[in-house]
Write an enzyme that holds these catalytic residues in place. Structure first.
Site, mmCIF file in Angstrom:
data_model
loop_
_atom_site.group_PDB
_atom_site.id
_atom_site.type_symbol
_atom_site.label_atom_id
_atom_site.label_comp_id
_atom_site.label_asym_id
_atom_site.label_seq_id
_atom_site.Cartn_x
_atom_site.Cartn_y
_atom_site.Cartn_z
ATOM 1 N N GLN A 235 6.656 5.782 1.194
ATOM 2 C CA GLN A 235 6.290 6.013 2.583
ATOM 3 C C GLN A 235 7.521 6.274 3.436
ATOM 4 O OE1 GLN A 235 3.185 2.420 1.945
ATOM 5 N NE2 GLN A 235 3.451 2.924 4.086
ATOM 6 N N ARG A 382 -0.876 -2.561 6.149
ATOM 7 C CA ARG A 382 -1.647 -2.003 7.263
ATOM 8 C C ARG A 382 -1.430 -2.872 8.499
ATOM 9 N NH1 ARG A 382 -6.917 1.706 6.363
ATOM 10 N NH2 ARG A 382 -6.714 2.691 8.377
ATOM 11 N N CYS A 383 -0.163 -3.086 8.801
ATOM 12 C CA CYS A 383 0.209 -4.112 9.763
ATOM 13 C C CYS A 383 1.607 -3.801 10.239
ATOM 14 C CB CYS A 383 0.184 -5.460 9.049
ATOM 15 S SG CYS A 383 1.114 -6.756 9.844
ATOM 16 N N GLU A 752 -3.452 0.629 12.290
ATOM 17 C CA GLU A 752 -3.528 -0.758 11.843
ATOM 18 C C GLU A 752 -4.363 -1.662 12.722
ATOM 19 O OE1 GLU A 752 0.557 -0.883 11.676
ATOM 20 O OE2 GLU A 752 0.645 -0.186 9.622
#
Lengths: 799, 292, 162
Positions: A235, A382-383, A752
């Protein structure tokens, strides 16, 4: 021969707020995506890893002889071989170091012990199965609360005498750091003076992002050119290139990182993993490309876990429900190496957003991290760096407080929200919230779900012995890391770059240092540029993920792409527009001061009929540039955001409970999100659906658990539970829009929010359903059995 | 993950299959649907030396009623049962089961007979076969034999199939108009093994009393169990809630589950009770008997 | 072993080990649209169609078992440039994000619609419950299958791809 003037009339300007279909879909729906495992290079070898069956053990001997006899096996390496290259340990993102292959001992079950290289994937697997390792098991530390007991086994013998680490003093060989924020004395004083106080312990269990595509890497060292090409499911390709250069000593210009299509990331694909390093080392040593693709077991047992925060909170309030102070203590289980993916200054991430949407005058938080015999990680699943834990903590606690006060949880929230006029709002723990209208968002959500009718229904049902619950979460996130004054990873500041090249015929290529994994950048970046430059959206191609071509950037995670690269994209476009204005003035034969940008065209001030399109300007930039002006129409912009952004939302969940089995059925879930300006409502809604589903999964299913010997109990998808379409509730979504005042297009980021905000809504709903039975809290994941225990101990039973 | 190497046999006739099984004995495994075997091989938990793939054998995919029995050949897939309108309308228990085994895609390959032969302690078909009083038809070097399901299912992952033998058919008695059944299963999500499950079949007398009951529970012991005491309690009685409670309680009593991530022993035992109760209520409801 | 099978209508002769999983054989034949996401037959990203009407997880079948059979993968869905209604509908309804589950999901939906041409939302959720998606929360996948079902039932127009 001169270029013929093309048709320069734009036909499809699709800017902000348009729900256009995604450009990237075209290849995916026909099976022509290009994911890591789809890449095959001539002469490529396959790598398989040998893993430890023990959570903590001394390695007495590694015998590779049988493996090397297997036809097709080319080599087997262990830590000893890596040591020769100075690569037996690598630095982590958190200022610690970690073993690449087990060096003398293993510290968690499934830890990588040896790497086998072979001509086929079958031979590699057979080779890995044939490596014989002799272990001497050692006592394990599984419970983080026991990690720093005086007699606890020492896990990290390499640093056992170092009483100071990257984040300050250490008080025990298994203690990593202690981090605190806020005023302890003032908070304790305020708590002592509060009329009402609640205390609650809660655990945010260890979880794993588990994207459907596992992690993988192809190392391809070209000995003739000295260039290393690395294909990697990452990523953050640029950061990886820099780290690789620092670790391998290969000059950075000789490393090209290509992050191909990524089959989901969710934070799992941010760190550098031992498998990556071994594939690269294998290629360097063996002179052939080496591919490694994780098995699902490797993915779940060795790479980037998330959460594992054990939290104690105390909140003070007045009798009529005005919060006064909050004190938090958190024990963070970081596993065997501190490989948490957080900005350098923030070892506990942005956990200090834990005051949430409420006007706490005093607050104090302390987080301690410890080593245990578990895999390293602590990724932002996802944070935005521990925001999920913080939001869960405050949103769950507000319900505990409401319960204590015998007050409706919506009313308690409305009473304590930071008010619109208070923005920019300085929080007690040091953040400056940019904007928000919490009351409005909650009211939209309550209206949409029919809150008051539901409360009535609940009362009637309760009288009949039926169990239903309503849960609310009104979270505030903190995303978009971040401003370079505070945010860096390994010293690299967390700005992001965007490059725009407008071609003569009015099309463009844009590139960013981010790397999407399903977020839709190929569409949304094009929309920003279409909006800012008045170009056809279909004629804008977006490219990310190749460090040879894309501008530098820190990548896509933590909902940071839109706040950072999205800002860079808009500002790059505006810089192009400034130059374009000069060309427009030249074409319109007026002075630059007499040109204005109206309706996505340059026009002579006050003369609507006299205008030129960006397409015409672009053509002129290459065919008829004004004398003295640098030709061409392209630029790169690095955007260093002035502040973070603070998306928020109000979620309301309704559950029904099966009295026989303890099953919780989510009947309805309304999610009203406020992520500021919306670039593409279709994509935002899709992000919300996905995020809510992962929040649902954490509330009810997903957990990485261990037994007392440190055995991993969720090493595949039969044990690590991901919801299917059948369990997943139907989501009802909506929006309010409070733009960020400092972001170039007012956007805040949304990927998120739903994962961050929703778990508390689910848990609050379940607890609400059982509150009259004396239940105040249930830890996630809420299994049927946990509910069943409550029911049976209350004498409730049914077929 | 890559299975260990093995020798592959693809017989084209039952005789040929049996001769491979005779030749390789315990080294050979029959490959039918493979939906349990292949994953086990990928994890190298199973490493058979020889696989005898029976998928090309002719005439084993039949579903037919014969001599009062519904006969399913060894290559009948779960979806053949799931998608059959006849099964859905008349074989309520079997139809229920066919919709909740593993997941919808796995069911396209998985076979009913294969599941029974695998005899996983959490197997769905075993419980159903017990409740419905099924029989297994087996072929081997000594010829053919038919065995009642209770004798066929021996232990965890063990059946009465001997070396060189192969199960070729499962037979379920054809239910009459006064017979119905139901399968009640709780699983943490689709595709998970059952936390607990109960198969029930009930036949009524014309006077509304229970003529015969069959109750099988799965995932709550070393293998699927018949709840004999419950069957006894029900037999000859008029269905009432008290009766069902008493019968269901017997399931809790004999369940002897291992605690695991799906639940404690205590929970699973209670679920065996709840699910037997629910199954009975549902089966009776299908016979238009409402037990309040 | 040498095996002969049809993939997307064309006959292929492949050389495989008995233990070669069908998914690896398909991918090694250059059709990389069929993905791999787990080792336990759980995720369904490797779902392909066997003999027209049956969906299988191609990680849970050996390539040698496909001898003489016909396999359809995501690459075989479009007719030339014309997308299959399911492909079109996934695009229209934003039924995909990272795209990794998409081929398997489309193949599963393809078989679902053959057995049940007009499924309810609940039936779609049930029928696709052997396929995991981590991005979409399934809601738009369900909508996509509903759209495709409609398109396939239209007498002319969209259904003319046969």
């Amino acid at each position: 021969m001169a270029v013929q003037t093309p048709n320069l009339e734009p036909k499809g300007i699709q800017g902000l707020g348009k729900a256009i279909k995604r450009k990237e879909d075209a290849r995916f729906i026909v099976g022509k995506g290009n994911y890591l495992d789809d890449i095959n290079l001539p002469g490529m070898l396959y790598m398989a890893l040998v893993h430890s069956p023990y959570a903590h053990a001394k390695i007495l001997n590694i015998d590779t002889s049988e493996a090397l006899k297997i036809p097709g096996v080319k080599a087997v390496i262990t830590a000893k071989d890596l040591a020769a290259a100075g690569l037996s340990w690598i630095p982590t993102l958190a200022g610690d170091k970690q073993m690449v292959l087990a060096d003398g001992k293993v510290l968690y079950q499934h830890q990588e012990v040896a790497a086998v290289y072979a001509e086929t994937r079958q031979a590699a697997a057979d080779g890995a199965a044939a490596v014989q390792v002799e272990y001497e098991p050692l006592p394990v530390v599984v419970d983080p609360y026991k990690a720093t007991a005086p007699d606890a086994p020492v896990l990290r013998e390499d640093i056992k005498d170092q009483m100071s680490g990257a984040h300050g003093p250490r008080r025990h060989p298994n203690h990593i750091w202690t981090w605190e924020v806020g005023s302890k004395d003032e908070t304790e004083k305020a708590l002592a003076q509060s009329e009402v106080r609640i205390k609650q312990h809660m655990v945010y269990p260890r979880s794993h992002p588990a994207p459907l595509e596992p992690c993988g890497c192809i190392g391809d060292m070209n000995k003739a050119t000295g260039r290393l090409t690395v294909y990697m499911t990452t990523q953050a390709p640029h950061a990886i290139r820099t780290v690789l250069s620092l670790v391998t000593k290969i000059p950075e210009n000789n490393i090209r990182v290509i992050s191909p299509d990524i089959g989901g990331g969710f934070g799992n694909k941010v760190p550098v993993y031992p498998g990556y390093v071994c594939a690269i080392v294998g290629s360097i040593v063996l002179g052939a490309p080496v591919k490694w693709v994780e098995t699902r077991t490797e993915n779940l047992t060795t790479t980037g876990f998330a959460r594992d925060f054990h939290m104690d909170i105390e909140i003070g309030a007045t009798k009529d429900g005005k919060v006064t102070a909050m004190k938090v203590y958190t024990l963070a289980d970081h596993g065997a190496f501190d490989a948490a993916a957080d900005p350098s200054k923030y070892p506990a991430g942005l956990f200090s957003i834990c005051t949430g949407s409420y006007d706490f005058q005093k607050a104090y938080a302390q987080v301690e991290a410890v080593y245990t015999n578990k895999a390293p990680g602590g990724v932002a699943y996802r944070c935005s760096f521990r925001v999920t834990e913080a939001s869960y903590l405050i949103e769950r606690s507000m319900d505990v407080l409401a319960h204590e006060l015998k007050m409706d949880p919506a009313e308690l929230r409305l009473k304590n929200f930071i008010q619109p006029h208070q923005f920019p709002y300085p929080s007690a723990l040091g953040w400056t919230y940019d904007s928000g209208d919490y009351e409005k968002t909650l009211k939209v959500a309550l209206e949409r779900i029919g809150y008051h009718e539901l409360r009535k229904e609940q009362a009637e049902k309760r009288a009949r012995g039926e169990l239903m619950g309503i849960g609310i979460s009104t979270f505030t996130e903190i995303v978009g890391a971040g401003p370079s004054k505070d945010f860096d990873i390994l010293g690299i500041k967390m700005f992001d770059g965007a490059e725009i090249r407008v071609h003569p015929t009015g099309s463009a290529i844009v590139r960013a240092g981010t790397r999407h994994q399903g977020q839709g950048h190929e569409t949304t970046w094009a929309q920003i540029v279409s909006e800012e430059l008045g170009l056809d959206v279909d004629k804008i191609i977006v490219e990310e993920g190749d460090t040879d071509t894309a501008p530098y950037g820190l990548g896509t995670y933590a909902s940071r792409s839109t706040p950072t690269a999205g800002g860079a994209m808009a500002l790059a476009a505006r810089r192009i527009r400034e130059k374009a204005k000069k060309i427009a003035a030249h074409l319109l034969e007026v002075s630059e001061n007499d040109v204005e940008w109206v309706d996505k065209k340059f026009q002579v001030k006050g003369v609507p009929g006299k205008s030129v399109t960006m397409n015409e300007v672009a053509f002129a930039a290459y065919t008829n540039p004004p004398p003295g002006l640098e030709p061409g129409l392209e630029t790169t912009y690095y955007y260093d955001p002035p502040n973070l952004t603070f998306p928020h939302g109000a979620y309301v969940c309704v559950v029904d409970i099966d009295k026989g089995t303890g099953e919780v059925k989510v009947r309805r879930f309304v999610a009203i999100d406020d992520c500021g300006t919306i670039i593409n409502p279709m994509i935002v809604e899709g992000q919300v659906h996905g995020g809510l589903t992962e929040g649902f999964a954490m509330a009810f299913m997903q957990e990485i658990a261990f037994d007392e010997q440190g055995n991993h109990l969720a090493s595949n998808f039969t044990d690590y539970l991901l919801p299917t379409a059948l369990e997943t509730p139907k989501w009802e979504t909506g929006h309010t829009v409070t733009p960020s005042p400092h972001h170039p297009i007012g956007a805040k980021g949304v990927g998120e929010s739903p994962t961050v905000g929703s778990p508390a809504a689910f848990v609050n709903a379940v607890v609400d359903a059982l509150a009259h039975l004396g239940v105040r809290h249930i830890d996630m994941p809420i299994t049927r059995e946990k509910v069943w225990r409550v029911l049976r101990s209350a004498g409730i039973d049914a077929f | 993950m890559i299975p260990a190497a093995f020798e592959y046999k693809r017989p084209m006739s039952l005789e040929e299959a049996l001769s491979h099984l005779a030749q390789y004995g315990a080294d050979a495994r029959v490959l039918a649907g493979g939906q349990s075997l292949i994953p086990a091989m990928r994890y190298r938990l199973a490493q058979p030396a020889v696989l005898v793939d029976i998928n090309k054998l002719p005439n084993l995919g039949y579903m037919k009623e014969e001599n009062g029995m519904l006969c399913l050949g060894a290559l009948v897939r779960d979806t053949d049962v799931e998608f059959s309108p006849e099964i859905r309308s008349r074989y309520h228990l079997i139809s229920d089961v066919s919709m909740v085994v593993a997941d919808p895609i796995v069911r396209f390959r998985a076979t009913v007979v294969g599941s029974l032969c695998h005899n996983d302690p959490s197997g769905d078909w075993a419980a159903a076969a017990i409740a419905a009083r099924a029989q297994m038809a087996i072929q081997g070097p000594g010829g053919a034999r038919v065995e009642p399901i209770d004798r066929f299912l021996v232990d965890s992952f063990a059946t009465s199939i001997g070396e060189g033998e192969m199960a070729v058919e499962v037979r379920f008695p054809v239910p009459n108009a006064l017979t119905s059944g139901a399968y009640e299963k709780i699983e943490r999500k689709v595709g998970d093994y059952a936390t607990a499950a109960a198969a029930v079949q009930v036949e009524l007398n014309p006077d509304g009393t229970i003529k015969e009951a069959g109750i099988g529970i799965t995932a709550v012991a070393h293998m699927a169990l018949r709840v004999e005491e419950a069957e006894k309690i029900l037999r000859g009685q008029k269905p009432t809630l008290e009766l069902i409670r008493a019968a269901a309680e017997e399931a809790r009593k004999i369940a002897n589950p291992n605690p695991d991530a799906r639940g404690s022993a205590e929970y699973k035992k209670d679920m065996a009770r709840v699910l037997v109760g629910r199954g009975l209520i549902k089966a009776l409801k299908r016979l238009n008997v409402v037990v309040a | 072993m040498e095996i002969t099978l049809k993939i997307n209508g064309s006959e292929k002769k492949l050389s495989v080990e008995p233990r070669t999983l069908l998914v690896h054989a398909i991918r090694d034949a250059g059709l990389t649209g069929t993905h791999i996401g787990c080792d336990s037959s759980s995720c369904g990203v490797c779902t392909v169609v066997l003999d027209g009407k049956t969906a299988v997880k191609s990680c849970t079948m050996f390539a040698v078992q496909a001898e003489g059979h016909e396999i359809t993968t995501i690459e075989g869905m479009a007719q030339g440039d014309k997308l299959h209604p399911l492909q079109q509908a996934f695009h229209d309804q934003h039924g995909l994000q990272c795209g990794y589950c998409t081929p398997g999901m489309i193949m599963a939906a393809h078989v679902l619609l053959q057995h049940n041409p007009n499924p309810t939302e609940e039936e779609i959720r049930f029928g696709l419950s052997g396929n995991l998606c981590r991005c979409t929360g399934y809601q738009n996948i369900v909508k996509a299958v509903q759209q495709a079902a409609q398109m396939l039932q239209q007498p002319a127009g969209a259904a003319a791809d046969d």
